[in-house]
Design a protein around this motif. Structure first.
Motif, PDB file in Angstrom:
ATOM      1  N   VAL A 103       0.840  -1.200   0.000  1.00 69.77           N
ATOM      2  CA  VAL A 103       0.000   0.000   0.000  1.00 69.77           C
ATOM      3  C   VAL A 103       0.875   1.250   0.000  1.00 69.77           C
ATOM      4  CG1 VAL A 103      -1.793   1.285   1.241  1.00 69.77           C
ATOM      5  CG2 VAL A 103      -1.823  -1.232   1.248  1.00 69.77           C
ATOM      6  N   HIS A 104       0.647   2.114  -0.989  1.00 65.46           N
ATOM      7  CA  HIS A 104       1.285   3.431  -1.044  1.00 65.46           C
ATOM      8  C   HIS A 104       0.391   4.382  -0.243  1.00 65.46           C
ATOM      9  CE1 HIS A 104       2.716   1.385  -4.665  1.00 65.46           C
ATOM     10  NE2 HIS A 104       3.744   2.212  -4.669  1.00 65.46           N
ATOM     11  N   ASP A 105       1.001   5.228   0.581  1.00 63.30           N
ATOM     12  CA  ASP A 105       0.229   6.152   1.406  1.00 63.30           C
ATOM     13  C   ASP A 105       0.749   7.568   1.185  1.00 63.30           C
ATOM     14  OD1 ASP A 105      -0.954   7.709   3.441  1.00 63.30           O
ATOM     15  OD2 ASP A 105      -0.987   6.018   4.829  1.00 63.30           O
ATOM     16  N   ALA A 106      -0.107   8.407   0.603  1.00 60.94           N
ATOM     17  CA  ALA A 106       0.224   9.812   0.354  1.00 60.94           C
ATOM     18  C   ALA A 106      -0.558  10.662   1.344  1.00 60.94           C
ATOM     19  CB  ALA A 106      -0.103  10.195  -1.078  1.00 60.94           C
ATOM     20  N   ASP A 107      -0.082  10.686   2.588  1.00 63.74           N
ATOM     21  CA  ASP A 107      -0.717  11.485   3.642  1.00 63.74           C
ATOM     22  C   ASP A 107      -2.197  11.132   3.806  1.00 63.74           C
ATOM     23  OD1 ASP A 107      -0.575  13.327   5.729  1.00 63.74           O
ATOM     24  OD2 ASP A 107      -1.195  14.996   4.439  1.00 63.74           O
ATOM     25  N   GLY A 108      -2.487   9.825   3.853  1.00 68.20           N
ATOM     26  CA  GLY A 108      -3.853   9.366   4.078  1.00 68.20           C
ATOM     27  C   GLY A 108      -4.586   8.910   2.829  1.00 68.20           C
ATOM     28  N   PHE A 109      -4.133   9.344   1.669  1.00 68.80           N
ATOM     29  CA  PHE A 109      -4.713   8.858   0.414  1.00 68.80           C
ATOM     30  C   PHE A 109      -3.928   7.616   0.037  1.00 68.80           C
ATOM     31  CE2 PHE A 109      -4.972   8.582  -4.242  1.00 68.80           C
ATOM     32  CZ  PHE A 109      -6.352   8.518  -4.381  1.00 68.80           C
ATOM     33  N   LYS A 110      -4.592   6.460   0.058  1.00 71.07           N
ATOM     34  CA  LYS A 110      -3.897   5.192  -0.146  1.00 71.07           C
ATOM     35  C   LYS A 110      -4.141   4.651  -1.549  1.00 71.07           C
ATOM     36  CE  LYS A 110      -3.846   4.098   4.710  1.00 71.07           C
ATOM     37  NZ  LYS A 110      -4.165   3.086   5.729  1.00 71.07           N
ATOM     38  N   MET A 111      -3.092   3.969  -2.065  1.00 72.11           N
ATOM     39  CA  MET A 111      -3.146   3.447  -3.428  1.00 72.11           C
ATOM     40  C   MET A 111      -2.445   2.092  -3.481  1.00 72.11           C
ATOM     41  SD  MET A 111      -1.806   7.054  -4.984  1.00 72.11           S
ATOM     42  CE  MET A 111      -0.676   7.187  -3.601  1.00 72.11           C
ATOM     43  N   VAL A 112      -2.985   1.191  -4.294  1.00 72.27           N
ATOM     44  CA  VAL A 112      -2.395  -0.124  -4.523  1.00 72.27           C
ATOM     45  C   VAL A 112      -2.436  -0.388  -6.018  1.00 72.27           C
ATOM     46  CG1 VAL A 112      -2.699  -2.605  -4.168  1.00 72.27           C
ATOM     47  CG2 VAL A 112      -3.138  -1.017  -2.284  1.00 72.27           C
ATOM     48  N   TRP A 113      -1.335  -0.927  -6.547  1.00 71.28           N
ATOM     49  CA  TRP A 113      -1.296  -1.337  -7.947  1.00 71.28           C
ATOM     50  C   TRP A 113      -0.870  -2.796  -8.021  1.00 71.28           C
ATOM     51  CZ3 TRP A 113       0.414   3.595  -6.652  1.00 71.28           C
ATOM     52  CH2 TRP A 113      -0.197   4.664  -7.333  1.00 71.28           C
ATOM     53  N   PHE A 114      -1.471  -3.536  -8.952  1.00 73.69           N
ATOM     54  CA  PHE A 114      -1.049  -4.900  -9.231  1.00 73.69           C
ATOM     55  C   PHE A 114      -1.433  -5.209 -10.669  1.00 73.69           C
ATOM     56  CE2 PHE A 114      -5.226  -4.949  -7.335  1.00 73.69           C
ATOM     57  CZ  PHE A 114      -5.961  -5.865  -8.075  1.00 73.69           C
ATOM     58  N   LYS A 115      -0.898  -6.319 -11.183  1.00 71.15           N
ATOM     59  CA  LYS A 115      -1.159  -6.671 -12.575  1.00 71.15           C
ATOM     60  C   LYS A 115      -1.924  -7.984 -12.664  1.00 71.15           C
ATOM     61  CE  LYS A 115       2.924  -4.289 -14.341  1.00 71.15           C
ATOM     62  NZ  LYS A 115       4.226  -4.440 -15.001  1.00 71.15           N
ATOM     63  N   ASP A 116      -2.755  -8.090 -13.696  1.00 70.32           N
ATOM     64  CA  ASP A 116      -3.397  -9.368 -13.976  1.00 70.32           C
ATOM     65  C   ASP A 116      -2.378 -10.243 -14.717  1.00 70.32           C
ATOM     66  OD1 ASP A 116      -3.448  -8.687 -16.707  1.00 70.32           O
ATOM     67  OD2 ASP A 116      -5.631  -8.654 -16.836  1.00 70.32           O
ATOM     68  N   PRO A 117      -2.710 -11.495 -15.019  1.00 67.14           N
ATOM     69  CA  PRO A 117      -1.732 -12.374 -15.671  1.00 67.14           C
ATOM     70  C   PRO A 117      -1.221 -11.881 -17.028  1.00 67.14           C
ATOM     71  CG  PRO A 117      -3.472 -13.680 -14.705  1.00 67.14           C
ATOM     72  CD  PRO A 117      -3.895 -12.237 -14.593  1.00 67.14           C
ATOM     73  N   ASP A 118      -1.934 -10.964 -17.683  1.00 69.60           N
ATOM     74  CA  ASP A 118      -1.491 -10.427 -18.964  1.00 69.60           C
ATOM     75  C   ASP A 118      -0.708  -9.136 -18.827  1.00 69.60           C
ATOM     76  OD1 ASP A 118      -2.544 -12.092 -21.298  1.00 69.60           O
ATOM     77  OD2 ASP A 118      -4.261 -11.980 -19.945  1.00 69.60           O
ATOM     78  N   GLY A 119      -0.545  -8.655 -17.611  1.00 72.33           N
ATOM     79  CA  GLY A 119       0.208  -7.422 -17.387  1.00 72.33           C
ATOM     80  C   GLY A 119      -0.648  -6.168 -17.378  1.00 72.33           C
ATOM     81  N   ASN A 120      -1.971  -6.301 -17.440  1.00 73.09           N
ATOM     82  CA  ASN A 120      -2.843  -5.129 -17.314  1.00 73.09           C
ATOM     83  C   ASN A 120      -2.710  -4.572 -15.903  1.00 73.09           C
ATOM     84  OD1 ASN A 120      -4.292  -5.143 -19.922  1.00 73.09           O
ATOM     85  ND2 ASN A 120      -5.009  -7.139 -19.216  1.00 73.09           N
ATOM     86  N   ILE A 121      -2.539  -3.275 -15.785  1.00 73.85           N
ATOM     87  CA  ILE A 121      -2.337  -2.636 -14.486  1.00 73.85           C
ATOM     88  C   ILE A 121      -3.693  -2.325 -13.857  1.00 73.85           C
ATOM     89  CG2 ILE A 121      -1.339  -0.674 -13.265  1.00 73.85           C
ATOM     90  CD1 ILE A 121       0.679  -0.470 -15.629  1.00 73.85           C
ATOM     91  N   LEU A 122      -3.900  -2.895 -12.664  1.00 68.54           N
ATOM     92  CA  LEU A 122      -5.131  -2.698 -11.915  1.00 68.54           C
ATOM     93  C   LEU A 122      -4.800  -1.855 -10.688  1.00 68.54           C
ATOM     94  CD1 LEU A 122      -6.408  -6.376 -12.179  1.00 68.54           C
ATOM     95  CD2 LEU A 122      -6.752  -4.474 -13.781  1.00 68.54           C
ATOM     96  N   HIS A 123      -5.700  -0.965 -10.323  1.00 64.00           N
ATOM     97  CA  HIS A 123      -5.407   0.050  -9.304  1.00 64.00           C
ATOM     98  C   HIS A 123      -6.548   0.131  -8.307  1.00 64.00           C
ATOM     99  CE1 HIS A 123      -3.995   3.937  -7.781  1.00 64.00           C
ATOM    100  NE2 HIS A 123      -5.182   4.438  -8.020  1.00 64.00           N
ATOM    101  N   LEU A 124      -6.182   0.186  -7.032  1.00 63.51           N
ATOM    102  CA  LEU A 124      -7.145   0.428  -5.958  1.00 63.51           C
ATOM    103  C   LEU A 124      -6.759   1.747  -5.310  1.00 63.51           C
ATOM    104  CD1 LEU A 124      -6.893  -3.024  -4.086  1.00 63.51           C
ATOM    105  CD2 LEU A 124      -8.346  -2.457  -6.055  1.00 63.51           C
ATOM    106  N   ASN A 125      -7.752   2.528  -4.889  1.00 61.93           N
ATOM    107  CA  ASN A 125      -7.421   3.727  -4.111  1.00 61.93           C
ATOM    108  C   ASN A 125      -8.465   3.926  -3.025  1.00 61.93           C
ATOM    109  OD1 ASN A 125      -9.537   5.571  -4.981  1.00 61.93           O
ATOM    110  ND2 ASN A 125      -8.439   5.738  -6.910  1.00 61.93           N
ATOM    111  N   SER A 126      -8.149   4.811  -2.102  1.00 60.95           N
ATOM    112  CA  SER A 126      -9.024   5.029  -0.958  1.00 60.95           C
ATOM    113  C   SER A 126      -9.975   6.202  -1.153  1.00 60.95           C
ATOM    114  CB  SER A 126      -8.176   5.252   0.314  1.00 60.95           C
ATOM    115  OG  SER A 126      -7.376   6.421   0.184  1.00 60.95           O
ATOM    116  N   ALA A 127     -10.155   6.620  -2.393  1.00 63.35           N
ATOM    117  CA  ALA A 127     -11.063   7.754  -2.662  1.00 63.35           C
ATOM    118  C   ALA A 127     -12.502   7.400  -2.301  1.00 63.35           C
ATOM    119  CB  ALA A 127     -10.999   8.147  -4.125  1.00 63.35           C
TER     120      ALA A 127
END
Length: 127
Positions: A103-127
């Motif tokens: 988890v990346h944390d930018a002063d409370g705004f959190k973000m996560v990145w991961f890839k599916d098996p084909d390399g597509n970038i998937l993103h989660l955030n705390s918005a």
């Protein structure tokens, strides 16, 4: 007639192997498959929208976020669940941003990145 701003939208992701994608999106991410009868096209329900997964020779060529989920206060728990299932997180160095347990944390705004098996970038955030 109403304009496009009033119409629903869906994310769409190209994959190289539809059965491998089915295992990832259904089993690893736990998304609800709502349609799979359109010649190797999978449609998953994600909140109020849909994620369409389809086969393409161009799978994984996008170098930017393909899909983003706004997870709110559930982000840490969702990240922990994905980590427990073996999802490997990406780490990006950004000034003023800390990184712990995927988890990346930018002063409370959190973000996560991961890839599916084909390399597509998937993103989660705390918005």
């Amino acid at each position: 007639m109403s304009g496009i701003q009033e119409k629903a939208s869906s994310a769409i992701v190209a994959v190289g192997d539809i059965e491998r994608a089915r295992r990832f999106y259904s089993d690893m991410l736990g998304l609800e498959l709502v349609q799979d009868g359109m010649e190797d096209v999978l449609v998953y329900k994600t909140g109020a929208t849909h994620l369409v997964v389809y086969p393409s020779e161009f799978a994984g060529t996008n170098k930017a976020n393909a899909v983003v989920w706004d997870c709110g206060a559930d982000l840490d728990a969702i990240a922990a669940d994905l980590r427990a299932k073996g999802v490997q997180f990406e780490r990006y160095e950004m000034e003023g941003v800390t990184y712990k347990d995927g988890v990346h944390d930018a002063d409370g705004f959190k973000m996560v990145w991961f890839k599916d098996p084909d390399g597509n970038i998937l993103h989660l955030n705390s918005a």
